[in-house]
Design a protein around this motif. Structure first.
Motif, short mmCIF file in Angstrom:
data_model
loop_
_atom_site.label_atom_id
_atom_site.label_comp_id
_atom_site.label_asym_id
_atom_site.label_seq_id
_atom_site.Cartn_x
_atom_site.Cartn_y
_atom_site.Cartn_z
N ARG A 223 0.83 -1.20 0.00
CA ARG A 223 0.00 0.00 0.00
C ARG A 223 0.87 1.26 0.00
O ARG A 223 1.91 1.31 0.65
N THR A 224 0.43 2.25 -0.75
CA THR A 224 1.00 3.59 -0.67
C THR A 224 -0.14 4.57 -0.50
O THR A 224 -1.33 4.19 -0.52
N ALA A 225 0.19 5.85 -0.38
CA ALA A 225 -0.84 6.88 -0.27
C ALA A 225 -1.64 7.01 -1.55
O ALA A 225 -2.75 7.56 -1.54
N HIS A 226 -1.11 6.46 -2.64
CA HIS A 226 -1.78 6.58 -3.94
C HIS A 226 -2.69 5.40 -4.25
O HIS A 226 -3.66 5.55 -4.99
N THR A 228 -3.09 0.63 -3.96
CA THR A 228 -2.71 -0.68 -3.44
C THR A 228 -2.42 -1.64 -4.58
O THR A 228 -3.05 -1.59 -5.64
#
Length: 470
Positions: A223-226, A228
């Motif tokens: 996962r990233t802030a942008h 999954t």
């Protein structure tokens, strides 16, 4: 971070004390040009994935040294898989074809060579990118008694689509050969596809191949802030045994989903490290914890303690760069990415790397601390750089276009300088290949490069030699 932020940094924000080295290790890095030789005046040339099929830095091995001879593999202008040999320091090569022609214009479909010391065979795996592969092996004794064998095509057995009947996968990519401390020849490969694949091993011992199975998994959630991603591949910087028999592997993860980044073409993240003390059967993180087994419970993105240099996918991190192990058994990697000072996100992978990418040296000291130093040279390329060490553990980074930078062990590899800039002289396309096996034999750094051409016009393929301190 300490030091000059855009030149030298240390992982984990720690200030490292350089390890004390004996006074006799005083010689610093240097190069003495020994000349170049021509392998092929009209080698196959086409650009795909921003690379050439005859010059990918991740090939292990396109150049190989054994028992006083050096061997080279490539595709000739007529697409024929070609193998050449020469006595070390000889000026000319003998070349033969081995009965296979490159099927498609794909720069990933490299030829890799390895030797099985027990029976003296040369092994070749080639022409695969998430597909079937071609395997060719020589007669026994060809490499252990080269003077007894004329260099002819009949010294090689017929091409196969398996390893003597052992079928690994129909989605095969990135072969790399290495010899284990037991003398077995091992073959690393990926099964699967980009963003959804597994690192796997096969082994040749007592004249027979055996598939050991996968040791990395595509499963898990990243996962990233942008966004999954639910699948990925582990791209290896290499596989290298240290002097104590420990197998070292650095790598990066490439995610299947582009939703994890704000830029385009950017799914590589984090530099990870694992090691094995039992020839690739069991995998441990840097702290010694078991994180996976080959053919059993594989390493995954969720395994603890893998990441040694955290970096999100917004910075155009290169996959499959390079690594090496020094004489003290310390693992080193060369990585490259766009530093954060050039912005929070690289809009396009290739263009962003050409404009702003920098190489970095990552290594682990004997106290277990990780260090990271930025080389003070822009890459001016989207491509990879091999890493090598001389007899005094001085480090050499062979940058794209034939530039060679070096740093001293005495300076804890923080004093990178440019020793040779071959851009104008060599007219090299970009990425080059080095002979890792020759350095230990006679201290010579051999570099395989191909001259820049246009379209599909064949161009010269050459080997350039430098003597390093011994």
């Amino acid at each position: 971070m300490t030091g000059t932020p855009d030149r030298r940094t240390l992982l984990r924000g720690a200030v490292a004390t350089a390890e004390r080295l004996p006074a006799q290790a005083a010689p610093g890095p240097s190069l003495t040009a020994l000349g170049s030789t021509l392998l092929d005046p009209t080698a196959l040339y086409f650009v795909s994935y921003d690379g050439l099929v005859n010059n990918n830095a991740f090939q292990k091995n396109a150049l190989l040294t054994h028992q006083g001879y050096q061997y080279a593999v490539w595709y000739a202008g007529d697409r024929n898989a070609t193998v050449a040999r020469r006595p070390l320091n000889a000026g000319s090569w003998e070349a033969v074809t081995v009965g296979h022609r490159l099927r498609v214009d794909d720069s990933h479909n490299v030829i890799c060579a390895g030797v099985s010391p027990a029976d003296g065979r040369l092994h070749l795996v080639m022409d695969a990118h998430s597909s079937g592969y071609t395997y060719v092996k020589s007669v026994a004794g060809l490499l252990t008694s080269p003077e007894s064998h004329p260099w002819r095509a009949d010294r090689f057995e017929a091409p196969q689509d398996s390893l003597d009947g052992v079928r690994l996968t129909t989605a095969f990519t990135y072969p790399q050969f290495l010899v284990s401390p037991s003398g077995a020849l091992q073959l690393s490969y990926r099964r699967g596809v980009s963003g959804n694949g597994e690192a796997a091993l096969a082994e040749y011992a007592e004249g027979r191949w055996r598939d050991l199975g996968a040791w990395s998994s595509a499963a898990g959630t990243y996962r990233t802030a942008h966004g999954t991603s639910a699948a990925r591949s582990l791209y290896l910087h290499g596989l290298d045994y240290g002097p104590d028999g420990v197998l070292h592997v650095f790598g990066t993860w490439r995610e299947q989903s582009g939703a994890v980044t704000r830029g385009a073409d950017l799914t590589n993240h984090d530099t990870v490290y694992v090691r094995s003390t039992d020839r690739g059967r069991t995998w441990r993180n840097a702290a010694g914890g078991v994180v996976g087994t080959t053919g059993g419970s594989p390493v995954s993105v969720s395994s603890p303690g893998l990441v040694v240099d955290p970096l999100g996918p917004d910075h155009a991190l290169m996959n499959q760069e390079s690594q090496a192990v020094d004489s003290a058994g310390r693992p080193h990697a060369l990585i490259s990415h766009v530093p954060g000072r050039f912005g929070p996100c690289v809009p396009r992978y290739v263009a962003g790397r050409i404009a702003h990418a920098r190489p970095f040296h990552v290594w682990r000291d004997q106290a277990g601390e990780w260090h990271k130093t930025e080389l003070p040279f822009p890459l001016e390329s989207s491509q990879r750089s091999p890493l090598a060490f001389d007899a005094y553990d001085n480090a050499y980074a062979v940058l794209p276009y034939g530039r060679i930078a070096a740093a001293s062990a005495a300076g804890a590899w923080r004093d990178w300088t440019m020793l040779y800039d071959g851009r104008a002289e060599l007219n090299a396309f970009g990425e080059v290949v080095i002979d890792q096996t020759r350095l230990a034999v006679d201290g010579v750094l051999s570099i395989l490069y191909q001259e820049r051409s246009s379209g599909t016009t064949p161009s010269p393929l050459r080997v350039l030699d430098f003597a390093l301190p011994r």
